[in-house]
Design an enzyme around this catalytic site. Sequence first.
Site, PDB file in Angstrom:
ATOM      1  N   TYR A 109       0.855  -1.196   0.000  1.00  0.00           N
ATOM      2  CA  TYR A 109       0.000   0.000   0.000  1.00  0.00           C
ATOM      3  C   TYR A 109       0.885   1.238   0.000  1.00  0.00           C
ATOM      4  O   TYR A 109       1.866   1.319   0.740  1.00  0.00           O
ATOM      5  CB  TYR A 109      -0.894   0.013   1.250  1.00  0.00           C
ATOM      6  CG  TYR A 109      -1.739   1.262   1.346  1.00  0.00           C
ATOM      7  CD1 TYR A 109      -3.043   1.285   0.857  1.00  0.00           C
ATOM      8  CD2 TYR A 109      -1.219   2.441   1.895  1.00  0.00           C
ATOM      9  CE1 TYR A 109      -3.805   2.447   0.910  1.00  0.00           C
ATOM     10  CE2 TYR A 109      -1.970   3.604   1.949  1.00  0.00           C
ATOM     11  CZ  TYR A 109      -3.267   3.600   1.466  1.00  0.00           C
ATOM     12  OH  TYR A 109      -4.007   4.747   1.508  1.00  0.00           O
ATOM     13  N   GLU A 197      -3.506   7.450  -4.013  1.00  0.00           N
ATOM     14  CA  GLU A 197      -3.433   6.148  -3.352  1.00  0.00           C
ATOM     15  C   GLU A 197      -3.135   5.066  -4.384  1.00  0.00           C
ATOM     16  O   GLU A 197      -3.828   4.956  -5.400  1.00  0.00           O
ATOM     17  CB  GLU A 197      -4.767   5.855  -2.660  1.00  0.00           C
ATOM     18  CG  GLU A 197      -4.745   4.599  -1.816  1.00  0.00           C
ATOM     19  CD  GLU A 197      -6.091   4.323  -1.167  1.00  0.00           C
ATOM     20  OE1 GLU A 197      -7.065   4.048  -1.901  1.00  0.00           O
ATOM     21  OE2 GLU A 197      -6.177   4.383   0.072  1.00  0.00           O
TER      22      GLU A 197
END
Length: 395
Positions: A109, A197
Site C-alpha cells: 500500500y 493512493e
Amino acid sequence: MDIHEYQAKELLARHGVHVPRGGLAYSPEQATYRAREIGGAKWVLKAQVHSGARGKAGGIKLCSNDEEISNAAEAMLGRKLVTQQTGPRGKLISRLYLEEAVDIAQELYLGFVLDRKEERVMIVASAAGGMEIEDISEKQPDSIIRATVDPGVGMQGFQAREIAFGLGLESSLIGKATETILGCYQVFRDYDASMLEINPLVVTRDGSLVALDAKMSFDENALFRRPEISELRDKSQEDPRETFASDRGLSYVGLDGNIGCIINGAGLAMATMDMIKIAGGEPANFLDIGGGASPERVAKSFRAVLGDKQVETILVNIFAGINRCDWVAEGVIKAIREVGVDVPLVVRLSGTKVEEGRKILADSGESVIVADTLAEAAEKAVAAWREATKNKKAA
Ligand code: GDP
Ligand code: MN
C-alpha cells in the site's frame, strides 16, 4: 475532484512510475481490440468509476480470451456499480480499462495525503496492501509507515529509501521503489492533488514493481491553474444535483431525505440539518447560498433544490449579516413565480432588513409558511412535509 484510474496512471507513468500496459474501451468490441494491441494471454477488465472497492462489487474481472472480455464488458457497460464507497445510488460505468494481467508476488500500500494538522504532505505505506487502509490500520497497525515532507525542501531521496526499506523490499527493488515514491510525490505536488493512493503497489513474480491501481483527488480551489487536470473531469461520475449547483457557483451536498434546505453559512446549514432530524425529518441536501445572495441567486438555489425529485418540502433559513432579508424574500417570491414551487415552503428570516423581508413575503399573497426561530422552522417544515406526504398518499 476525483479522476479515473486510467487517468491517474497516465500522470504517474509520465513521472517514472511503472504501470501495466492498458487501453480504454467504450464497447465490448473495443475491449477485445485492446487485448490484441496489448498482447499476452491474460487481461484484467476494470470498470472506470470514481470509487475504490470495485473488485468486491464486480467491477474488476480477470479474463483469458475474447469471449470472456466481451461478456464482462457487456455486463459492466451501462450499469451502475454500487461499491462500499459509492452509496446506494452507485456510479455509472461508461468507460472500461483493459490491462495486461500481472502475476502478483506481493501487494503493498502506498498513499499520499495532506496532513492538515502538520500542514504537510504525508506518505503512508504498508507491506500489507490489497485491503483498504482502514482495514490495514485496524488489523495490522504496526505495518504502517508514515513520513511527512518538509515543504521547504520537498521530498528527499533518503526519505523514499527509508520507506522502501521499511516495506521490507529486497535490495534489488530499493532503487525502483525509491523512484516510484519520488515520482508519486512529484505528481502529487505538481498537480495540487489532495490524495493519491496506490493500492495495491505490487511486486511481480518476475521481480518488478508495478502500480496496479491508482486513485487521485485534486484540490478544487487550485483547478483554475491546472487546466490539464480540469479537463479530466467526468461529470457522469458526480451527483447530478451537485454538478448543477456547482456549475452555478452554489455549494451543495446531496443527501437522501425529503426536506430541501436553502441556507446561508455552512454552520447554520449544519445546525438546521440537526434541527430537522430532531424534529423527525430527513434533509434532502445541504445548500449554502453564501453571503450577499441576490434574488437571482436565491431563485437559482430553488432550481437546484427542486431538481431533486425526492424533495417534498423546502426550508429556507437565513441569518442575514452580510445578506439582506429583503433580497432573500424577493428571491423567494421570484422563485415561486418563475420556477414554480409545488411543495410546501417554510421560510425563516433573521438579521439585516428582517422587517422589510417579512413584509415582502406577507404582501406577496403567495403561500409561504413563516417561522421566527430555527427550531420552529424545522418543526413547521417537518409538519408540512408529513401533511403533504399524507395528502399525496391519500390522492
Ligand atoms: P479496487 O477494488 O477498486 O481497489 O480495484 P483494484 O485495481 O485494486 O483491483 C482489485 C484487486 O484485483 C487487486 O487488489 C488485485 O488483487 C486484483 N487484480 C487487479 N489487477 C490484477 C492483475 O493484473 N493480476 C492479478 N492477479 N490480480 C489483479
Ligand atoms: Mn485498489
